[in-house]
Write a protein that holds these residues in place. Sequence first.
Motif, PDB file in Angstrom:
ATOM      1  N   LYS B  45      98.245  33.583  -1.605  1.00  0.00           N
ATOM      2  CA  LYS B  45      96.902  33.859  -1.085  1.00  0.00           C
ATOM      3  C   LYS B  45      96.292  32.661  -0.364  1.00  0.00           C
ATOM      4  CE  LYS B  45      95.544  37.555  -4.241  1.00  0.00           C
ATOM      5  NZ  LYS B  45      94.649  37.928  -5.349  1.00  0.00           N
ATOM      6  N   ASN B  48      97.029  33.073   3.599  1.00  0.00           N
ATOM      7  CA  ASN B  48      96.076  33.795   4.468  1.00  0.00           C
ATOM      8  C   ASN B  48      94.627  33.539   4.070  1.00  0.00           C
ATOM      9  OD1 ASN B  48      95.852  35.362   2.199  1.00  0.00           O
ATOM     10  ND2 ASN B  48      96.363  37.307   3.203  1.00  0.00           N
ATOM     11  N   ARG B  49      94.419  32.478   3.319  1.00  0.00           N
ATOM     12  CA  ARG B  49      93.073  31.996   2.947  1.00  0.00           C
ATOM     13  C   ARG B  49      92.254  33.001   2.148  1.00  0.00           C
ATOM     14  NH1 ARG B  49      90.170  28.942   7.815  1.00  0.00           N
ATOM     15  NH2 ARG B  49      88.675  28.600   6.140  1.00  0.00           N
ATOM     16  N   LEU B  50      92.917  33.917   1.424  1.00  0.00           N
ATOM     17  CA  LEU B  50      92.172  34.715   0.447  1.00  0.00           C
ATOM     18  C   LEU B  50      91.705  33.775  -0.658  1.00  0.00           C
ATOM     19  CD1 LEU B  50      94.244  38.021   0.151  1.00  0.00           C
ATOM     20  CD2 LEU B  50      91.960  37.737   1.119  1.00  0.00           C
ATOM     21  N   HIS B  71      89.041  35.672   9.108  1.00  0.00           N
ATOM     22  CA  HIS B  71      89.361  37.060   9.437  1.00  0.00           C
ATOM     23  C   HIS B  71      90.330  37.172  10.599  1.00  0.00           C
ATOM     24  CE1 HIS B  71      85.756  36.348  12.001  1.00  0.00           C
ATOM     25  NE2 HIS B  71      86.438  37.086  12.852  1.00  0.00           N
ATOM     26  N   ARG B  74      93.811  36.414   9.274  1.00  0.00           N
ATOM     27  CA  ARG B  74      94.388  37.510   8.485  1.00  0.00           C
ATOM     28  C   ARG B  74      94.823  38.678   9.349  1.00  0.00           C
ATOM     29  NH1 ARG B  74      89.348  37.026   4.794  1.00  0.00           N
ATOM     30  NH2 ARG B  74      89.809  35.034   3.794  1.00  0.00           N
ATOM     31  N   ARG B  75      94.168  38.860  10.500  1.00  0.00           N
ATOM     32  CA  ARG B  75      94.589  39.950  11.397  1.00  0.00           C
ATOM     33  C   ARG B  75      95.983  39.683  11.956  1.00  0.00           C
ATOM     34  NH1 ARG B  75      88.798  40.942  14.515  1.00  0.00           N
ATOM     35  NH2 ARG B  75      87.689  41.483  12.599  1.00  0.00           N
ATOM     36  N   ILE B  77      98.378  38.255  10.114  1.00  0.00           N
ATOM     37  CA  ILE B  77      99.296  38.147   8.979  1.00  0.00           C
ATOM     38  C   ILE B  77      99.265  39.458   8.202  1.00  0.00           C
ATOM     39  CG2 ILE B  77      99.757  36.956   6.795  1.00  0.00           C
ATOM     40  CD1 ILE B  77      98.387  34.500   7.883  1.00  0.00           C
ATOM     41  N   TYR B  79      99.649  41.876   5.036  1.00  0.00           N
ATOM     42  CA  TYR B  79      99.468  41.574   3.620  1.00  0.00           C
ATOM     43  C   TYR B  79      99.609  42.870   2.825  1.00  0.00           C
ATOM     44  CZ  TYR B  79      97.100  40.010  -0.677  1.00  0.00           C
ATOM     45  OH  TYR B  79      96.781  39.704  -1.972  1.00  0.00           O
ATOM     46  N   PHE B  81     100.105  44.289  -1.350  1.00  0.00           N
ATOM     47  CA  PHE B  81     100.104  43.829  -2.741  1.00  0.00           C
ATOM     48  C   PHE B  81     100.252  44.995  -3.702  1.00  0.00           C
ATOM     49  CE2 PHE B  81      95.459  44.451  -3.735  1.00  0.00           C
ATOM     50  CZ  PHE B  81      95.068  44.865  -2.463  1.00  0.00           C
ATOM     51  N   ALA B  83      98.540  46.418  -6.062  1.00  0.00           N
ATOM     52  CA  ALA B  83      97.511  47.440  -6.223  1.00  0.00           C
ATOM     53  C   ALA B  83      97.336  48.277  -4.964  1.00  0.00           C
ATOM     54  CB  ALA B  83      96.189  46.786  -6.605  1.00  0.00           C
ATOM     55  N   VAL B  84      98.039  47.925  -3.893  1.00  0.00           N
ATOM     56  CA  VAL B  84      98.030  48.587  -2.594  1.00  0.00           C
ATOM     57  C   VAL B  84      96.652  48.510  -1.933  1.00  0.00           C
ATOM     58  CG1 VAL B  84      98.831  50.545  -1.238  1.00  0.00           C
ATOM     59  CG2 VAL B  84      99.620  50.265  -3.594  1.00  0.00           C
ATOM     60  N   GLY B  85      95.611  49.049  -2.603  1.00  0.00           N
ATOM     61  CA  GLY B  85      94.268  48.976  -2.035  1.00  0.00           C
ATOM     62  C   GLY B  85      94.104  49.808  -0.782  1.00  0.00           C
ATOM     63  N   THR B  99      93.781  47.457  11.052  1.00  0.00           N
ATOM     64  CA  THR B  99      93.803  46.141  11.692  1.00  0.00           C
ATOM     65  C   THR B  99      93.899  46.246  13.223  1.00  0.00           C
ATOM     66  OG1 THR B  99      94.826  45.260   9.694  1.00  0.00           O
ATOM     67  CG2 THR B  99      94.874  43.855  11.635  1.00  0.00           C
ATOM     68  N   ARG B 148     100.667  49.559   6.756  1.00  0.00           N
ATOM     69  CA  ARG B 148      99.400  48.940   7.139  1.00  0.00           C
ATOM     70  C   ARG B 148      99.586  47.442   7.378  1.00  0.00           C
ATOM     71  NH1 ARG B 148      94.339  49.433   3.121  1.00  0.00           N
ATOM     72  NH2 ARG B 148      95.584  47.982   1.889  1.00  0.00           N
TER      73      ARG B 148
END
Lengths: 518, 255
Positions: B45, B48-50, B71, B74-75, B77, B79, B81, B83-85, B99, B148
């Motif tokens: 993390k 991508n600077r989360l 932001h 991150r566009r 890169i 990502y 995870f 939990a998918v989200g 994105t 995604r």
Amino acid sequence: MSEQLALLPGYGIAHLRLTLVALAVGAALSVPAGIWVTRRKSLEPGILGVASVIQTIPSLALLAIMVPALGALGALTASWFGVSLRSIGYVPAVIALTLYSVLPILRNTVTGIEGVDPALVEAARGVGMTPGQRLARVELPLALPVIVAGVRTAAVWVVGTATLSTPVGATSLGNFIFSGLQTRNTTAVLVGCVAAAALALALDQTIRLLEVGARRRSRGLLAAAGAVLLLLYGVTAASVAFERLGGGERSLRIGAKAFTEQYILAELMAQQVARGTGRPTEIVSSLGSTVAFDALRSGDLDVYVDYSGTIWATIMKRGGSFVDRDTVLAEVSRFLSREHGIRVLGSLGFENTYALGMRADRAESLGLRRIGDLPRVAERLEIGGDYEFFQRAEWKALVEAYGLAFRAERSMDPALMYQAVATGDVDVISAFSTDGRIAAYDIVLLQDERGVIPPYDAILLVGPRIAEAEPGVAAALESLVGALDAGTMQRLNLAVDRDGRAPADVARGFLDAGRAPE
Amino acid sequence: MIELEELTKRYADSVAVDRLSLRVAAGEVLVLLGGSGCGKTTTLKMINRLIEPTSGRVRLDGRDTAEIEPHSLRRGIGYAFQAVGLFPHMSVAGNIGVTPQLLGWPDARVRERVDALLELVELEPAGFRERLPHQLSGGQQQRVGLARALAAEPRVLLLDEPFGALDPLTRDRLQQSFQAIRSRLGLTAVFVTHDMVEALLLGDRIAVMRDGALVQVGTPEQLLREPAGDYVADLMATPRRQAEVMERYLEGGGR
């Protein structure tokens, strides 16, 4: 019944206008505030705390407190910008109701946004959304059902609370309830309650549709609920526009406090002005006692009837020793004119004084005729008074002068007071001497032989602006000076209280015949 | 190319990542391997600077990521995870296209890209485009999550145990899909897992972490042949033992 129903559209739309505007402004303030709070966690306890405290203020008090608050604010804006604010009526009611709607919307906004799954917040950041995009595209859409649920709670609260805006001079469905309770018109009370409940249910269900629509993401439901709300807003906006177009000349505002005599006197004045000058009038009824005086002073009311002793005791803070009627009247007139530019046209011809009243048979069996007879039996008796009586200077003076000590003091609504003494629930009441129910319930008034209670001449007050600019109004009203003696007023009151006639009707009859019904 | 230089994350009472330096070459898949709490997710993390590093530096193709708006970084890169989200209020197409849309691609190009990605992750575009996330199985959700991450043609992909919560068969199929996709697209990726077999299967190189520090980095062969210390040797022992059991069965031996 049909009389009351005829009033329904007017009161209903006024009620809707209060409710919808308060809700819209409340939501417009609370949702951004809620969002802001979620961005700055350290603010959350403070802001939610303030909103909760506002909620704990009794709604009637919150509404009433707006009147002097706006009055003070209006004095400032008048001296700074030359713009004065209306301190009674629509504005204070909307402000108080708006404040009341804040907590549920604010709390649900915070809960809704904080309830968004952290995985989704991480995903939103991960795909490259800015904080603003995250809010608009993820957090708000997902929090929307919870936020709308908050608006729904607020809507039900506000519809209910809006009935209490009548005493600050804003017309609402509460007009049915307040005047109905005072004039013992159960139909009016029922119409008001049922209409308010129906309005609350209708709004609740409409907003529920929005909530379900937001939850199921159904465009159809959202559109349907939105259409109903738009229609409601349209109706109220149209009613405002219609009023603006219709009323070229501002109508003369006539005030009435919340009891029968005042409703009749307001009608008398309105009809007299209409007959004498043809000027349009508007009765602002069921006002709180000090609300009426403040409103006259600030120009929100133009005329109303007050009582010399009330001004003497509560406004001028005088009292104590015995003073005769003429002196009080003269001093009150001079004070009002000098301090507030208010003109006292004169006494209507009767006194409506505070008096201690008892059921006739009870007074006789105890051998009571004068207040001076009370102390020896007072410890076995209970006294009932209206809401303000036991706080008033007159009561303290009575207690001191006669050495009264009752077993219990009970505050109650004046409308219930007479019934309470008639049924024996209390032994003595603080009656109003012209009240028609004194005769109806066979109540005797105990003589104030030491003259502790100041005189309460009913006096016609004309506000500063009208006193100067419209001599015609004062001239028309002057014919009422000295026109009513105490017996006449009692009979007029009785016609409403006992016979259930409308105040307007009773007033018209008196003006036509020149005397009260027998 | 990704370069981590002396990357450190310190919390009030602990050090999550301690002076970690690593390089991921273009077109390489590097697996970050270790037990829970070893700092592998924190490391990912910080790329991508989360999570913002306490000190140290991340360079992406030579450019310091601290100088790029989070932001827009991150566009570029991808990502994905565990939990998918997936956004529950958006369709599959909306989720995959998010994105590209943020980057302002024209609608037609976004639509084309969504369909291409659905095919890439082996979901039939016509049948899946308009579905909502709750209408998908766990494996399908992960496929959409992967699509995604790939949507805006990122230079770099970050994956945090993306197949962790799936049943073994589904996981196997997705791992194979991932292998196929990465060889087709020549992806540069950092892949976090605690599963030794997955690491061996997907990683060009494996970086083993423990207590926030790098223990060893090398190809699967290097780790198997020359483990640097007992910890790495123990990690390698498990799959080796499993493989031996399998082999014996296949030879008709039995236990």
